[in-house]
Each structure stands twice: as C-alpha cells, then as structure tokens.
Scaffold this motif. Structure first.
Motif, PDB file in Angstrom:
ATOM      1  N   ARG A   3       0.709  -1.114   0.428  1.00 37.71           N
ATOM      2  CA  ARG A   3      -0.032   0.010   0.086  1.00 37.71           C
ATOM      3  C   ARG A   3       0.623   0.888  -0.469  1.00 37.71           C
ATOM      4  O   ARG A   3       0.614   1.893  -0.223  1.00 37.71           O
ATOM      5  CB  ARG A   3      -1.007   0.319   1.215  1.00 37.71           C
ATOM      6  CG  ARG A   3      -1.868  -0.798   0.710  1.00 37.71           C
ATOM      7  CD  ARG A   3      -2.985  -1.120   2.517  1.00 37.71           C
ATOM      8  NE  ARG A   3      -3.874   0.343   2.189  1.00 37.71           N
ATOM      9  CZ  ARG A   3      -4.406   0.424   3.555  1.00 37.71           C
ATOM     10  NH1 ARG A   3      -4.496   0.145   4.247  1.00 37.71           N
ATOM     11  NH2 ARG A   3      -5.029   2.069   3.630  1.00 37.71           N
TER      12      ARG A   3
ATOM     13  N   LYS B 252       0.794   4.129  -2.717  1.00 35.52           N
ATOM     14  CA  LYS B 252      -0.084   5.029  -2.485  1.00 35.52           C
ATOM     15  C   LYS B 252       0.055   6.172  -3.223  1.00 35.52           C
ATOM     16  O   LYS B 252       1.354   6.961  -3.711  1.00 35.52           O
ATOM     17  CB  LYS B 252       0.050   5.647  -1.143  1.00 35.52           C
ATOM     18  CG  LYS B 252      -0.263   6.087  -0.085  1.00 35.52           C
ATOM     19  CD  LYS B 252      -0.493   6.845   1.114  1.00 35.52           C
ATOM     20  CE  LYS B 252      -0.727   5.393   2.048  1.00 35.52           C
ATOM     21  NZ  LYS B 252      -2.159   4.764   2.730  1.00 35.52           N
TER      22      LYS B 252
ATOM     23  N   ALA C 198      -3.976  -4.291  -2.696  1.00 37.08           N
ATOM     24  CA  ALA C 198      -3.389  -2.979  -2.524  1.00 37.08           C
ATOM     25  C   ALA C 198      -4.220  -1.514  -2.937  1.00 37.08           C
ATOM     26  O   ALA C 198      -4.727  -1.359  -2.782  1.00 37.08           O
ATOM     27  CB  ALA C 198      -2.530  -2.737  -2.574  1.00 37.08           C
ATOM     28  N   CYS C 199      -4.508  -2.251  -4.501  1.00 39.04           N
ATOM     29  CA  CYS C 199      -4.716  -1.105  -5.474  1.00 39.04           C
ATOM     30  C   CYS C 199      -6.801  -1.533  -5.026  1.00 39.04           C
ATOM     31  O   CYS C 199      -7.117  -0.231  -5.067  1.00 39.04           O
ATOM     32  CB  CYS C 199      -5.208  -1.938  -6.542  1.00 39.04           C
ATOM     33  SG  CYS C 199      -3.486  -1.590  -7.545  1.00 39.04           S
TER      34      CYS C 199
ATOM     35  N   THR D  11      -7.644  -1.003  -2.144  1.00 38.06           N
ATOM     36  CA  THR D  11      -7.844  -1.284  -0.794  1.00 38.06           C
ATOM     37  C   THR D  11      -8.050   0.069  -0.431  1.00 38.06           C
ATOM     38  O   THR D  11      -8.569   1.671  -0.358  1.00 38.06           O
ATOM     39  CB  THR D  11      -6.906  -1.124   0.391  1.00 38.06           C
ATOM     40  OG1 THR D  11      -7.229  -2.746   0.531  1.00 38.06           O
ATOM     41  CG2 THR D  11      -7.144  -0.222   1.835  1.00 38.06           C
ATOM     42  N   GLU D  12      -6.736   1.138  -1.503  1.00 36.84           N
ATOM     43  CA  GLU D  12      -5.771   2.009  -2.087  1.00 36.84           C
ATOM     44  C   GLU D  12      -7.460   2.692  -3.177  1.00 36.84           C
ATOM     45  O   GLU D  12      -6.987   4.290  -3.498  1.00 36.84           O
ATOM     46  CB  GLU D  12      -5.323   2.664  -2.578  1.00 36.84           C
ATOM     47  CG  GLU D  12      -3.906   1.995  -1.463  1.00 36.84           C
ATOM     48  CD  GLU D  12      -3.606   3.042  -0.252  1.00 36.84           C
ATOM     49  OE1 GLU D  12      -3.992   4.436  -0.439  1.00 36.84           O
ATOM     50  OE2 GLU D  12      -4.122   2.352   1.104  1.00 36.84           O
TER      51      GLU D  12
END
Lengths: 247, 97
Positions: free
Chosen positions: A114, A118, A139-140, A142-143
């Motif tokens: 992440r 970011k 991660a993508c 979530t972000e």
C-alpha cells in the motif's frame, strides 16, 4: 502547465481528437507505478515514458540475467548483474529526460504494497507470479487505484482493467492460486503486445477518453491470431472486493 | 457435426484436430462430450474436465459462441449445434519476468 518543448515532443498525440492538450496535461500530472521491470514492465514503462506520464515508479528487486535479454528490452548485455529497476530507469531517463523516473529495488509484500502505490494514478501489473499480483490487487482495491492487469504464457496472454468499486477485481476472476510452471516459454513479442494494450488502458484511464477493458478480459493467442473477450463477473462474496473483503 | 475450436492456452488445436474442427456424432452432443473429446485427444495437455469431479477444471474457462460457460443455463450439458464455435482458455500469471 505544458512547456513549449512538451507541445513539440507530444505534438502527434496531442492532435488526437478527445485527447488534446488537456489529456497531455493530465498525463504530465500523473504517477504510474509499473510493478515489475521484466518482459511486460520494460515495454510498458518505455511507452509510458514516451507518452509523457509525469512520474513513473518502476519496482523490481531482481538483477538482470542473460536469459532475460530476449524480451526485456531495457536491459542490455552490459547490464547483466545490475538491478533491473535501476537498469530500466537509466534507459528511460535518456529516452525522456523531462519526466521523473523512480526506481524501487524492494520486493513487493503484503506489508509494503500500500505504501509503494499510495497516491498513484494507476498501477500497471507486470509481475511474474500470482502471489504478488494478488497482493497488488488487494492494495489497489483498498487504495481505490485502477489496476491494469496483464499476464502471459508462451504465445498467449490476457489483459483486463480493474476499477475498484466498479469492476470485478483479480480475486473475483481467480479466487485461488493456480498451478505455475517455471520457467515458462516465451517470445519477447507476447509480453510486449500485452504491455502495449495495458499502456493504452492506462493512458485512457488517466486522460479520460475511449472505452476500457473494464469488466471484461481480452485473451490473445498469437500462435493462431485468435482474440476473444470474456465478460468478468464480480463475486458478491469476494474476499477482496466483496462482502467478505474490506470494501 | 463440426465444432470449431479456438484455444487461448498452450494447446495447438490444429495439431490435434484437422483445421481446428472437432467432428462429433450427430446424436445431440453436449459441451461435456466436446470437452471430454478434447481432454482425451490432447494427451493430457488439456485436462479441461477434472477427472476427480467430472466438472470443468477450475484453471480453465470455456466460451460457446462467445458466451461464458458460467452464463449458460445448462452448463456442461448445453447441446451443441453444427458450426458452433467453442473457445477454451486459461488465465496466465507470468509477466515475462
């Protein structure tokens, strides 16, 4: 703000209707993370740099080997033994000195993923294994960062664009770890072709024009020149983007 | 009855089936019949039907005239017609690394 040099360097693409100076400005202000500096990552980062993406972060923790050179076009004979991210960054800086290239020689993990992505406008998947792709996908999601997936084997490959919250994610398409055979056979042109399609998707996401491979997977077989689209279905119970996930 | 086969993985259809077409008996063959034939004729290269479950192996996807197997009401029991086009493929997770 585009400079006089920008207007000249990118003149031919600025002429494209629906892109124009506004699209070029968006590219200049953008940041794309290319995860992997191998067969997909080399051509992908080359064309992103040529197109004028303002900042490209290229992540790879491996070193260049002789057997990479049939396809990893940013690494040359003299680079054998050098870190791939650094080798690629050196070439890209010469290709387009007006943009920022940030090499990262760290292995992508569930802990750092992440932080590594970011603030990015998009992440281009150029990894060589399923596990890291799954980490990046999570991660993508979530972000909330678009994730442009590509993969190859032999003369076959696929591309899909994942827009968090709107399209199925990679875990919807492939909930379990597949069997992987290493090292797979590959010609340089197959990852290059997949990479170029990923770059087109990335440019369209950033500049906001055209139609994306969102919610569908493009499959390619260069051996037979067969192409097909497969609709991607979002799984309501997906562990990453569904009811069992964070988002 | 002839079914045109398209491959999106490491299986050369034309090497096994003349002109990439599979000849099936005209007795209302199903998608399952076709995939069994492919599995049998490919010398284990294309284990499309999982021998343990008798269902489509989870590594593969199948399209019938562009429609995903998952969207077909009768799934593997869907009857095929002369001239149908069936695509078989799998996801690839290597990146040329």
């Amino acid at each position: 703000m585009l400079t006089k040099e920008d207007l000249e360097r990118y003149d031919r693409q600025i002429r494209y209707e629906g892109f124009g100076e506004e699209g070029q400005h968006k590219l200049k202000a953008s940041h794309v993370v290319v995860a992997g500096a191998g067969g997909i990552g080399c051509p992908a980062s080359t064309y992103l740099a040529c197109a004028g993406v303002g900042k490209i972060t290229i992540i790879d923790h491996q070193a260049v080997e002789l057997s990479n050179l049939n396809r990893q076009i940013l690494h040359w004979d003299k680079d054998i033994g050098q870190e791939k991210a650094v080798s690629a960054a050196n070439k890209l800086r010469n290709l387009n000195p007006s943009i920022e290239i940030a090499p990262v020689t760290t292995q992508i993990t569930g802990i750092n993923a992440r932080d590594l992505i970011k603030g990015a406008s998009a992440v281009l998947d150029a990894m060589d294994n399923f596990e890291t792709r799954a980490i990046l996908n999570q991660a993508c999601v979530t972000e909330g960062i678009p994730f442009v997936h590509g993969g190859v084997w032999g003369l076959c490959g696929q591309v899909t664009t994942i827009i968090p919250g709107k399209t199925p994610c990679l875990a919807c398409l492939y909930p379990q770890k597949p069997e992987e055979h290493k090292p797979p056979p590959v010609f340089g042109v197959t990852p290059a072709m997949v990479a170029i399609i990923q770059v087109v998707e990335t440019i369209k996401i950033i500049a906001g024009f055209g139609r994306l491979l969102a919610g569908q997977v493009l499959y390619i077989n260069e051996g037979t020149m067969d192409f097909c689209f497969r609709e991607a279905v979002r799984r309501p119970d997906c562990e990453v983007c569904g009811s069992r996930g964070d988002r | 009855m002839k079914i045109r086969l398209r491959s999106f993985f490491h299986f050369d259809v034309a090497e096994v089936f003349d002109q990439g077409q599979v000849q099936l008996a005209d007795d209302r063959p199903t998608l399952r019949d076709l995939l069994k034939e492919v599995t049998q004729r490919s010398d284990g290269k294309a284990q499309v039907i999982d021998p343990a479950t008798g269902e489509l192996d989870t590594e593969y996807f199948v399209l019938v005239n562009g429609r995903d197997l998952q969207c077909l009401e009768l799934g593997l029991e869907t009857e095929l017609r002369d001239g149908d086009e069936v695509g078989i493929g799998m996801m690839h997770f290597w990146g040329g690394g």
